[in-house]
Design a protein around this motif. Structure first.
Motif, mmCIF file in Angstrom:
data_model
loop_
_atom_site.group_PDB
_atom_site.id
_atom_site.type_symbol
_atom_site.label_atom_id
_atom_site.label_comp_id
_atom_site.label_asym_id
_atom_site.label_seq_id
_atom_site.Cartn_x
_atom_site.Cartn_y
_atom_site.Cartn_z
ATOM 1 N N MET A 1 -1.967 8.092 4.681
ATOM 2 C CA MET A 1 -1.276 8.807 3.519
ATOM 3 C C MET A 1 -2.429 8.979 2.304
ATOM 4 S SD MET A 1 1.145 10.333 2.487
ATOM 5 C CE MET A 1 1.877 11.168 0.853
ATOM 6 N N LYS A 2 -3.335 8.253 2.278
ATOM 7 C CA LYS A 2 -4.347 8.322 1.082
ATOM 8 C C LYS A 2 -5.208 9.521 1.398
ATOM 9 C CE LYS A 2 -7.129 4.827 0.256
ATOM 10 N NZ LYS A 2 -7.862 3.623 0.370
ATOM 11 N N GLN A 3 -5.691 9.848 2.707
ATOM 12 C CA GLN A 3 -6.332 10.985 2.994
ATOM 13 C C GLN A 3 -5.491 12.280 2.616
ATOM 14 O OE1 GLN A 3 -9.499 10.317 3.847
ATOM 15 N NE2 GLN A 3 -8.998 8.053 3.760
ATOM 16 N N ARG A 4 -4.400 12.237 2.618
ATOM 17 C CA ARG A 4 -3.682 13.731 2.517
ATOM 18 C C ARG A 4 -2.842 13.684 1.240
ATOM 19 N NH1 ARG A 4 -0.013 14.685 7.536
ATOM 20 N NH2 ARG A 4 -0.151 16.790 6.722
ATOM 21 N N ILE A 5 -2.820 12.792 0.374
ATOM 22 C CA ILE A 5 -2.079 12.360 -0.856
ATOM 23 C C ILE A 5 -2.086 13.885 -1.879
ATOM 24 C CG2 ILE A 5 -3.923 11.439 -2.318
ATOM 25 C CD1 ILE A 5 -0.045 10.642 -2.510
ATOM 26 N N PHE A 6 -3.230 14.594 -1.678
ATOM 27 C CA PHE A 6 -3.381 15.645 -2.725
ATOM 28 C C PHE A 6 -3.061 16.930 -1.886
ATOM 29 C CE2 PHE A 6 -6.747 12.694 -4.635
ATOM 30 C CZ PHE A 6 -6.063 12.424 -5.375
ATOM 31 N N GLU A 7 -2.514 17.001 -0.765
ATOM 32 C CA GLU A 7 -2.187 18.084 -0.141
ATOM 33 C C GLU A 7 -0.775 18.546 -0.566
ATOM 34 O OE1 GLU A 7 -2.178 17.791 4.186
ATOM 35 O OE2 GLU A 7 -4.051 17.120 4.260
ATOM 36 N N GLY B 1 2.933 17.637 -7.521
ATOM 37 C CA GLY B 1 2.356 17.381 -8.866
ATOM 38 C C GLY B 1 0.972 16.917 -8.577
ATOM 39 N N LEU B 2 0.733 15.997 -7.441
ATOM 40 C CA LEU B 2 -0.660 15.508 -7.337
ATOM 41 C C LEU B 2 -1.485 16.692 -6.776
ATOM 42 C CD1 LEU B 2 -0.243 11.897 -5.967
ATOM 43 C CD2 LEU B 2 -0.886 12.836 -8.261
ATOM 44 N N ALA B 3 -0.932 17.559 -5.880
ATOM 45 C CA ALA B 3 -1.861 18.791 -5.342
ATOM 46 C C ALA B 3 -2.335 19.333 -6.637
ATOM 47 C CB ALA B 3 -1.110 19.632 -4.560
ATOM 48 N N GLY C 1 -14.539 17.682 -12.637
ATOM 49 C CA GLY C 1 -14.215 16.247 -12.757
ATOM 50 C C GLY C 1 -13.940 15.479 -11.308
ATOM 51 N N ASN C 2 -13.733 14.366 -11.101
ATOM 52 C CA ASN C 2 -13.434 13.370 -9.959
ATOM 53 C C ASN C 2 -12.176 12.884 -10.036
ATOM 54 O OD1 ASN C 2 -15.781 14.213 -8.273
ATOM 55 N ND2 ASN C 2 -16.928 13.050 -10.178
ATOM 56 N N ILE C 3 -11.403 12.656 -8.996
ATOM 57 C CA ILE C 3 -10.354 11.889 -8.916
ATOM 58 C C ILE C 3 -10.371 10.912 -7.835
ATOM 59 C CG2 ILE C 3 -9.058 13.588 -7.644
ATOM 60 C CD1 ILE C 3 -6.323 12.438 -9.174
ATOM 61 N N LEU C 4 -10.177 9.556 -7.743
ATOM 62 C CA LEU C 4 -10.322 8.686 -6.648
ATOM 63 C C LEU C 4 -8.961 7.796 -6.655
ATOM 64 C CD1 LEU C 4 -13.842 7.226 -7.667
ATOM 65 C CD2 LEU C 4 -13.104 8.943 -5.875
ATOM 66 N N VAL C 5 -8.619 7.368 -5.245
ATOM 67 C CA VAL C 5 -7.139 6.672 -5.184
ATOM 68 C C VAL C 5 -7.546 5.392 -4.480
ATOM 69 C CG1 VAL C 5 -5.014 6.892 -4.399
ATOM 70 C CG2 VAL C 5 -5.826 8.907 -5.439
ATOM 71 N N GLY D 1 0.158 -1.760 -4.353
ATOM 72 C CA GLY D 1 0.232 -1.030 -5.487
ATOM 73 C C GLY D 1 -0.995 0.036 -5.429
ATOM 74 N N THR D 2 -1.195 0.604 -6.508
ATOM 75 C CA THR D 2 -2.276 1.719 -6.317
ATOM 76 C C THR D 2 -2.791 2.024 -7.829
ATOM 77 O OG1 THR D 2 -0.492 3.170 -4.802
ATOM 78 C CG2 THR D 2 -2.360 4.426 -6.049
ATOM 79 N N LEU D 3 -4.330 2.248 -7.532
ATOM 80 C CA LEU D 3 -5.133 2.622 -8.572
ATOM 81 C C LEU D 3 -5.603 3.949 -8.639
ATOM 82 C CD1 LEU D 3 -6.789 1.850 -11.160
ATOM 83 C CD2 LEU D 3 -8.635 0.642 -9.660
ATOM 84 N N VAL D 4 -5.319 4.699 -9.663
ATOM 85 C CA VAL D 4 -5.969 5.999 -9.662
ATOM 86 C C VAL D 4 -6.903 6.171 -10.751
ATOM 87 C CG1 VAL D 4 -5.408 8.482 -9.949
ATOM 88 C CG2 VAL D 4 -3.695 7.082 -8.820
ATOM 89 N N THR D 5 -7.936 6.829 -10.510
ATOM 90 C CA THR D 5 -9.030 6.837 -11.578
ATOM 91 C C THR D 5 -9.445 8.398 -11.814
ATOM 92 O OG1 THR D 5 -9.877 4.779 -11.169
ATOM 93 C CG2 THR D 5 -11.445 6.011 -12.207
ATOM 94 N N VAL D 6 -9.436 8.952 -13.066
ATOM 95 C CA VAL D 6 -9.730 10.231 -13.110
ATOM 96 C C VAL D 6 -10.963 10.304 -14.226
ATOM 97 C CG1 VAL D 6 -9.020 12.434 -13.901
ATOM 98 C CG2 VAL D 6 -7.476 11.137 -12.900
#
Length: 644
Positions: free
Chosen positions: A444-450, A469-471, A482-486, A493-498
């Motif tokens: 799911m992490k690999q496809r979260i931004f689809e 929303g995340l797409a 910029g960059n976004i990392l998950v 839990g989840t950590l999102v860094t933008v």
């Protein structure tokens, strides 16, 4: 004539031309001193050679050839001897090219040849030049074959064409075919749609200046198939500056061209598909926004009404659900613009720390209702102004925080914001959002931004959401370079860094533009008279509620024709014009009002269309401003006040 009767000057001894004589009856070969010198035979050596001794000087591969030629002369089959071969010097293994020429000089009484006299000469330099020319020809030929180029030459006066072997292959010529060489024949075989290209080439300025000319066109080959060729050539002129011939190269580019055409066709189809999708989304957006406008507006009006507690709860649910639906529509429109490359970012001065605090305050109540903690950490509390798009950065933060709160049932959500300099002109805004929610697996992490992506159907049923929303967030971050990392672990839990680069303010006079809340003079609103052109009865009802509440005078027009009639017969301070109406739309109605009434009356579009290109088009057509449905009561009053 015998060698004994031939006298030579001293120079002949050093000349590279040497005289020799062959006695056929005895088989002996003799020569002058120049002959011996040519073969570097010592002066005290025997100047007479046998045939076998002579063959020792000849390259082994050419022994048979020389023997055959000598035999033909001895038999009287020919009077002349002509032989070119590599000869070896005496006592030396190096070979040198020599030319031997001779003819019968004496015959017996039966007319049988008995003696031959001639000369030999070094042709090493000539052979070297010939070899160089041959090597050049081979290189040229190999280059032509490997490159696939065909050579052509056209003589204008005779209207004749010359084709190289490779050129014949390009045009589909096979052995046994009758190959016409007339230029007129080949002009007729050029594709009718491409003949103008060749004609223009002949009349071009480059041709007249003798510069390189190039063109691509189709020509009918010998298999009755059109092939694409690319030609490069040059026009040659005589001393009177009259063109006499064209010469150049041609390449078969059929495969490349068909690939390009297929790619262009696919691209056009994709563009048409995107346009169709955009128009579909715009139409759907309009059709959904129109009834939503009535739902949102009327439910907002009922919120302030004297209702029973259970009725107030129901109205709030209706209002919140309607606004959630509106957010989905806005996301779809944003995604459509991004796909078309028509999405634009604003460049405004803003304070990222103020922005994150505003976003935090929007979600604090939502987290509190779920009984989870919601923390904000800001490393710096002073004013920091930078160039960027605060609205879209707010959207990025909001989408990530909304997801974190949605998928967190226990524990909580922590967000932070910090700024770090990269260089004198740029800084990096880093935003993190850490939750103790359900997390996600590696797949799911690999496809979260689809687009429309959620982990499984159970998520959709339990948590809801469109999966957009995340797409959109990912696309926005990319647009900002910029960059976004998950980082996420299932049930942990989840950590999102933008990280988003922002431009620093170089001019100290520049500052954040404080957006002041418009001050509405409600007493003045009672003095105005409006014309509201709106075909939807529910939307008319909503506008009626708002205008009656503030005692604003108004008239309604159900369509564009009625609007023109009423605008021509009354003095209105402002016209609120719906764009899509039966009989006559708002744009045409505005045009005729401008012609008949004038430009002094402001016309504000009330539209469910949120596509920027269309909104800009409205302004070009005489619309003074616009208000997008669904709109809040306050926004309607503000725009009325703005144009008074």
């Amino acid at each position: 004539m015998s060698l004994k009767r031939i006298t030579f000057s001293k120079d002949s001894y050093t000349s590279d031309v040497a005289i020799w004589e062959w006695n056929i009856e005895s088989g002996a070969f003799s020569g002058t001193a120049g002959f011996l010198q040519l073969f570097e035979v010592p002066e005290n050596s025997n100047p007479v050679f046998t045939k076998e001794e002579l063959l020792q000087f000849v390259h082994p591969r050419q022994h048979n050839e020389l023997c055959k030629k000598l035999e033909d002369v001895a038999k009287g089959e020919t009077d002349n001897l002509l032989f070119e071969s590599r000869f070896k010097k005496s006592g030396n293994d190096a070979y040198e090219w020599l030319s031997i020429k001779g003819s019968v000089s004496e015959r017996d009484r039966h007319h049988k040849p008995i003696k031959v006299i001639g000369y030999c000469q070094s042709i090493e330099e000539r052979k070297e030049v010939e070899n160089q020319l041959k090597e050049c020809e081979e290189r040229w030929f190999n280059t032509m074959v490997l490159s696939g180029a065909g050579f052509w030459d056209y003589e204008i006066a005779s209207d004749r064409l010359f084709f190289s072997i490779q050129m014949k292959k390009i045009i589909g010529y096979e052995q046994g075919d009758s190959l016409p060489i007339q230029g007129a024949f080949w002009r007729e075989r050029i594709h009718p749609d491409d003949r103008a290209i060749v004609t223009a080439l002949e009349d071009s300025e480059a041709t007249r200046r003798g510069e390189k000319i190039a063109a691509e066109f189709r020509i009918l080959n010998f298999r009755n198939e059109y092939v694409w060729v690319s030609i490069n050539g040059i026009c040659k002129f005589n001393e009177e500056d009259t063109p006499i011939r064209y010469s150049g190269f041609a390449y078969d580019i059929t495969e490349k061209k068909l690939s390009e055409i297929a790619r262009e066709t696919q691209q056009r189809a994709a563009e048409l598909s995107l346009q169709s999708k955009r128009r579909f989304l715009a139409n759907v957006s309009h059709e959904i926004r129109t009834p939503l406008h009535a739902i949102v507006g009327l439910s907002d009006q009922l919120v302030d009404a004297d209702l029973k507690p259970e009725q107030s709860v129901l109205i709030q649910i209706i209002s919140q659900s309607s606004k959630a639906l509106m957010n989905i529509i806005n996301d779809l429109l944003d995604l459509s613009k991004m796909e078309e490359g028509k999405f634009h970012l604003d460049k405004l001065i803003f304070d990222p720390y103020d922005l994150i605090r505003q976003v935090y305050s929007l979600f604090a109540d939502q987290a509190s209702k779920k009984n989870i903690y919601f923390k904000l950490q800001v490393e710096h509390s002073g004013k920091n102004a930078f160039w960027g798009d605060p609205s879209r950065i707010r959207q990025i933060f909001s989408n990530i925080i909304s997801n974190a709160i949605k998928f967190t049932e226990k524990g909580g959500v922590e967000i932070s914001c910090c700024i770090a300099d990269i260089n004198k002109a740029t800084t990096i805004l880093t935003f993190t959002c850490k939750d103790t929610g359900i997390g996600m697996n590696e797949k799911m992490k690999q496809r979260i931004f689809e687009e429309f992506m959620q982990e499984d159907e159970s998520f959709q049923r339990k948590f809801g959401g469109s999966g957009l929303g995340l797409a959109i967030t990912n696309e926005l971050v990319k647009l900002m370079h910029g960059n976004i990392l998950v980082e996420s672990h299932k049930n942990k839990g989840t950590l999102v860094t933008v990280s988003i680069p922002l431009s620093k303010i170089t001019d100290p006079m520049e500052k954040i533009e404080e957006t002041e809340e418009p001050v509405i003079n409600y007493s003045r609103l009672k003095e105005v008279k409006l014309l509201v052109a709106e075909d939807n009865e529910f939307n008319r009802l909503l506008v009626k509620f708002i205008l009656d509440k503030h005692k604003i005078q108004y008239d309604f027009a159900e369509n564009g024709r009625v609007a023109i009639e009423k605008a021509s017969n009354n003095n209105y301070n402002l016209i609120l014009m719906d764009i899509q109406m039966p009989e006559m739309d708002g744009i045409e109605a505005t045009r005729l009002i401008r012609e008949q009434v004038g430009h002094h009356v402001p016309v504000v579009a009330l539209t469910a269309n949120a596509v920027k290109e269309d909104l800009d088009y409205y302004l070009q057509k005489g619309i003074s401003g616009y208000l997008i449905k669904p709109f809040e009561e306050k926004k309607l009053l503000e725009i009325i006040h703005q144009f008074l």
